[in-house]
Design an enzyme around this catalytic site. Structure first.
Site, PDB file in Angstrom:
ATOM      1  N   ASP A   1      -6.951 -18.539 -51.800  1.00 56.41           N
ATOM      2  CA  ASP A   1      -7.538 -17.272 -51.021  1.00 56.41           C
ATOM      3  C   ASP A   1      -7.370 -16.007 -51.719  1.00 56.41           C
ATOM      4  OD1 ASP A   1      -7.558 -18.929 -48.496  1.00 56.41           O
ATOM      5  OD2 ASP A   1      -6.035 -17.944 -47.608  1.00 56.41           O
TER       6      ASP A   1
ATOM      7  N   ASP B   1      -1.649 -23.226 -39.779  1.00 57.56           N
ATOM      8  CA  ASP B   1      -2.332 -21.994 -40.195  1.00 57.56           C
ATOM      9  C   ASP B   1      -1.582 -20.926 -39.812  1.00 57.56           C
ATOM     10  OD1 ASP B   1      -4.083 -23.837 -41.784  1.00 57.56           O
ATOM     11  OD2 ASP B   1      -5.244 -24.081 -39.909  1.00 57.56           O
TER      12      ASP B   1
END
EC number: 3.2.1.-
Length: 470
Positions: free
Chosen positions: A302, A444
């Site tokens: 990310d 997540d």
């Protein structure tokens, strides 16, 4: 054994028993650390052998080179600094990298060229400078075969200003060639983490009716081990893990996940090292923990996708840290294939991602990873990865995270329903490798179909739903 040799270590009987396809691989050795072609690129030893032309003066200032440039010149090459006696091989791939800024916003040119007439260029790259130091990285293939090359910065055709440069590096890109000939079963070649979250859950819950299915479908498969602040002494933790894989004659996959401001957009996996200095030390120790043993590393998931949730100053700091990370793997882990994370097919446009990867030092490592912790199909991910490679002008390879992409994406990223396990780790499949980077069954965050499960925590319910595609 070196990395590619490690991947060829399989018997015909194992192939038959596993009933998986074989894919080509070369038994050639992997890349050694590339020699540095620029002398004194950190200016730690003064200015020599750097030179400056008319209309400039230079001195070392606070550990970087400061160049005063006279205004009013007609051409960029009317005010230059450079270094000669650079040896280049025709057809070889190189990467020129440096940190640079200026006293005002200005456009200059960097080149790699012949030092004397006819001054043939093999790299000519305009660069836009601001007052904030930024890392630049430009891969290229040399059209020259010479021992009389030159790295230069052409600073003329501007008003008077001050140019700052540091950490100038020119290295040949990894000589590791993509796998080429000979059989290999990548599922057998990769290391299966005996202490992954699913493996621990299975050991601790052997009486649970779900344990056998999770063992067979998930915990017995090769997947990445993620390392962060929770890992304790990072050099020791990484070294122990890689040593265990080395002893088993398997190839480990690791994820470095400790950059400050981590998960700026998602928020569920926030944290990271406390400062840039702390991170630089941490990632340096990470690379040193691998040493010369074979490994695959995905660098900071990310981190290049999060820019929309960061301000310009934060982006510059992050890019600098990532570039440092790539340098550490290049210099301290010669048999590691390292991949910068490049988000996914639905997040950042390929051309934009290519620019971010260049700035982050993709030329220092093997390439980039796509779809980490996401759900886009392998076909969508390889299309995206190839578009990024094209925007980079070639010279990089990519891997795809297939851990949860069996049913593709429904547009949600945080524990969405209806997702499914994807192809287990293998060589090829549209990318250089398909890998399980995200650990299947790890949440997540407290969201989606696991509203009470924190990020990174294993959920047997999530695991079963991935097995069933429900």
């Amino acid at each position: 054994m070196r990395l590619l040799t490690r991947l060829t270590a399989i018997t015909a009987s194992a192939l038959t028993a596993l009933s998986v396809s074989v894919l080509p691989v070369s038994a050639a050795g992997t890349a050694a650390a590339a020699p540095e072609l620029v002398v004194n690129g950190t200016f730690a030893n003064g200015t020599a052998p750097w030179w400056n032309s008319a209309n400039t003066s230079m001195a070392v200032d606070s550990g970087r080179l400061r160049v005063s440039v006279t205004g009013g010149t007609a051409n960029p090459w009317d005010a230059m600094i450079g270094q000669n006696d650079i040896t280049l091989a025709q057809g070889k791939s190189y990467t020129l990298s440096f940190d640079a800024s200026a006293s005002t916003a200005v456009s200059v040119v960097t080149t790699v060229q012949l030092a004397d007439a006819p001054y043939t260029n093999t790299l000519t790259q305009p660069i836009a400078l601001t007052t904030a130091s930024k890392r630049f990285s430009f891969p290229f293939t040399s059209s020259l075969g010479t021992s009389a090359g030159q790295v230069s910065f052409q600073l003329g055709k501007n008003a008077g200003f001050t140019f700052f440069v540091d950490n100038v590096s020119l290295t040949e890109s990894s000589s590791t060639t993509p796998p080429g000939d000979g059989p290999v079963d990548m599922t057998n070649g990769f290391y299966v983490d005996p202490d992954s979250n699913p493996a621990i859950w299975v050991r601790d819950n052997s009486g649970d009716s779900r344990a056998a299915r999770i063992r067979s479908a998930i915990s017995a498969k090769p997947m990445a081990r993620w390392f962060g602040a929770w890992s304790g002494d990072i050099r020791s933790a990484v070294s122990r893990y890689v040593a265990a894989a080395d002893a088993a004659d398997k190839l480990p996959v690791l994820v470095a996940y400790n950059i400050p401001g981590r998960d700026a957009c998602g928020g569920h996996s926030g944290g990271g090292a406390g400062s840039e200095a702390a991170y630089r030390t941490w990632i340096s120790e990470f690379a040193a923990g691998i040493g010369d043993r074979p490994a695959v590393v995905v660098i900071e998931p990310d981190s290049l996708g999060d820019f929309g949730c960061m301000d310009e100053a934060e982006i510059q700091v992050r890019t600098r840290m990532l570039n440092h990370a790539t340098q550490q793997f290049r210099d301290k882990a010669a048999n590691t294939w390292a991949y910068l994370d490049a988000a996914n097919a639905g997040w950042v446009a390929p051309a934009t991602m290519a620019n971010r990867l260049r700035d982050a030092g993709v030329g220092n490592v093997r390439g980039f990873a796509v779809n980490v912790s996401n759900y886009y199909t392998t076909a969508e991910s390889t299309t995206y990865g190839n578009a990024v490679v094209s925007a980079l002008g070639g010279g990089a390879t990519f891997v795809v995270d297939t851990s949860r992409n069996g049913n593709g994406s429904n547009g949600q990223w945080c524990n969405p329903a209806g997702r499914k396990l994807g192809t287990p780790a293998q060589l090829g499949g549209g990318a250089e490798m398909l890998l399980w980077v995200k650990v299947p069954g790890d949440s997540d965050g407290p969201c989606g179909i696991a509203p009470d499960v924190p990020a990174g925590t294993f959920s047997p319910d999530l695991a079963i739903r991935l097995i069933d595609g429900s």
